[in-house]
Design an enzyme around this catalytic site. Structure first.
Site, PDB file in Angstrom:
ATOM      1  N   ASP A 234       0.801  -1.228   0.000  1.00 29.47           N
ATOM      2  CA  ASP A 234       0.000   0.000   0.000  1.00 29.47           C
ATOM      3  C   ASP A 234       0.832   1.274   0.000  1.00 29.47           C
ATOM      4  OD1 ASP A 234      -2.346  -1.454   0.027  1.00 29.47           O
ATOM      5  OD2 ASP A 234      -2.514  -1.437   2.215  1.00 29.47           O
ATOM      6  N   ASP A 258       0.737   6.004   1.475  1.00 34.35           N
ATOM      7  CA  ASP A 258      -0.543   5.758   2.138  1.00 34.35           C
ATOM      8  C   ASP A 258      -0.480   6.310   3.558  1.00 34.35           C
ATOM      9  OD1 ASP A 258      -3.136   4.891   2.405  1.00 34.35           O
ATOM     10  OD2 ASP A 258      -2.607   2.837   2.854  1.00 34.35           O
ATOM     11  N   ASP A 262      -0.320   2.203   9.867  1.00 31.41           N
ATOM     12  CA  ASP A 262      -1.651   1.613   9.767  1.00 31.41           C
ATOM     13  C   ASP A 262      -1.700   0.345  10.601  1.00 31.41           C
ATOM     14  OD1 ASP A 262      -2.407   3.622   8.100  1.00 31.41           O
ATOM     15  OD2 ASP A 262      -2.954   2.348   6.399  1.00 31.41           O
ATOM     16  N   ARG A 314      -6.333  12.144  10.552  1.00 32.42           N
ATOM     17  CA  ARG A 314      -6.090  10.795  11.070  1.00 32.42           C
ATOM     18  C   ARG A 314      -4.912  10.736  12.029  1.00 32.42           C
ATOM     19  NH1 ARG A 314      -7.280   6.481   6.120  1.00 32.42           N
ATOM     20  NH2 ARG A 314      -9.339   7.297   5.591  1.00 32.42           N
TER      21      ARG A 314
END
Length: 437
Positions: A234, A258, A262, A314
């Site tokens: 990703d 990305d 994550d 985020r």
């Protein structure tokens, strides 16, 4: 005549002796001013703007530039030259010990929060990375980082010197590993990122991870006994997938394709601490899908990090699980700081939230894909946060139960006014052998 010359010489010397301290003091002050200006210029060049992903419009990119120009709140980046200061409880465990290099594995005792039981490669041997190349994905060369992380036994991985490692494909790790960059300036950059998948006990410490791109995939070895075909990665800096007991500490991260970090697929028992994040859009995702109820087991601590210049959203974005966000410094965001969907529990304690000048982005929080009648049931609490420049945290749900977790699971938060001190040394540290770090 001789006596006159001697008298003039004495007067001149006396005057000079009186003037010199003042001159030296003035020169010293000017040196400090120019050193500060040089350091600010260097910091600005290091944090230069990088393009954001394609989905951001030209108008949004203009807003990024404007927010970065208008927000005068900056992390004090001038090099600190005083006595060792360990300003938070994780750092106090190891940083000010001059023999840290002879007792590297002490670090494994220092994790706090939900990742507190993470030991990494504590019970294994040291592995010294001597080669920065990454040319063979199936049969990695001994001495490379890829060869180190696929070994089956626990390992404490260190580096022989400063190096830039460009990963040709994602670096897939086995469990019970510590990657410890203290004492070397190590960059994972201009290639693929690090993948922690279906393993446990991993510590990442002291790395610079930036300018990460999508890997094309192909045959990649993930252990000594196995390799297989991987689809393209990703473009995450660090991807945590179905893993437990992970501690990410003192990384400097920016500009990945990305996410910077994550965490998905039921990963839990994780602490993310003392990191410095800059120049990125979607900083941290915790829980990849509203449909994936496996993420309900997530328990993640986000502590003592600095969310710095050029960030948009985020920090983190959460789904399903329990997230303790404490004593972080949020000096920049463009859209929002902390958000989520599908009833995550978020306890925000003692953070400093400094809203951007844009009146549309004053709210710290964002709840996606749910009407107010639903999200008002989610437990999102703000306790002791310092809200500045018009920032506001929209709370929901009932106050949390104080006995929900043990004292070991939840780090005791200081008030938000302490944050600049607690995060002063976030990011990768400059550590020298024989001296406090």
């Amino acid at each position: 005549m001789i006596m006159m010359r001697l008298l003039l010489s004495i007067v001149f010397c006396l005057g000079l002796s009186l003037l010199l301290p003042a001159c030296r003091a003035h020169i010293g002050e000017m040196d400090d001013v120019w050193a500060k200006r040089a350091e600010e210029a260097r910091a600005a060049s290091l944090e230069a703007y990088h393009p954001y992903p394609d989905e951001l419009t030209d108008d949004t990119n203009k807003m990024v530039h404007q927010a970065m120009d208008n927000n005068s709140t900056r992390r004090h980046l001038r090099k600190y030259t005083g006595a060792c200061l360990a300003t938070n409880p994780i750092d106090r465990c190891w940083r000010c010990r001059p023999n840290w290099a002879n007792n590297r594995k002490r670090l494994a005792k220092c994790a706090l929060g939900f990742g507190r039981k993470t030991v990494g490669g504590k019970f294994g041997n040291f592995y010294v990375v001597t080669d920065s190349s990454d040319n063979d994905m199936v049969n990695p060369k001994p001495g490379t980082l890829r060869h180190a992380v696929i070994q089956n036994e626990p390992l404490w991985i260190i580096f022989a010197r400063d190096m830039i490692i460009r990963l040709n494909e994602e670096l897939i790790m086995t469990g019970h590993k510590t990657i410890d960059a203290r004492g070397s300036n190590v960059h994972i950059a201009h290639g693929a990122g690090i993948t922690i998948q279906y393993v446990k006990n991993v510590i990442l410490h002291g790395l610079h991870i930036h300018d990460i791109s999508v890997g094309s995939g192909g045959l990649i070895r993930d252990s000594v006994t196995h390799y297989g075909f991987r689809t393209q990665s990703d473009g995450d800096g660090v991807s945590i997938y179905g893993s437990t007991n992970v501690w990410i500490d003192h990384l400097s991260m920016s500009n990945c394709k990305d996410g910077l970090i994550d965490t998905i697929e039921g990963s839990t028992a994780i602490t993310i601490s003392n990191n410095h994040f800059t120049n990125h859009n979607e900083v941290m995702l915790m829980g990849a899908s509203d449909a994936n109820s496996a993420d309900a087991i997530m328990q993640i601590t986000v502590a003592f990090n600095h969310f710095g210049r050029g960030l948009i959203q985020r920090m983190p974005r959460c789904r399903w699980g329990f997230f303790h966000v404490l004593n972080n410094d949020y000096t920049h965001w463009l859209m929002y700081a902390v958000g989520g969907s599908n009833h995550p529990t978020i306890i925000s304690q003692g953070n400093r939230y400094i809203a951007p000048p844009d009146i549309r982005a004053k709210e710290v929080t964002k709840r996606d894909y749910a009407p107010e009648s639903e999200w008002m049931k989610w437990t999102w609490r703000s306790e002791g946060d310092l809200l500045m420049n018009g920032a506001f945290f929209r709370q929901s749900g009932s106050p949390r139960k104080r006995n929900q977790f043990s004292r070991q699971d939840l780090i005791s938060a200081k008030p938000g006014s302490y944050v600049s001190r607690l995060t002063r040394f976030s990011g990768s540290l400059v550590c020298k052998m024989g001296l406090p770090c």
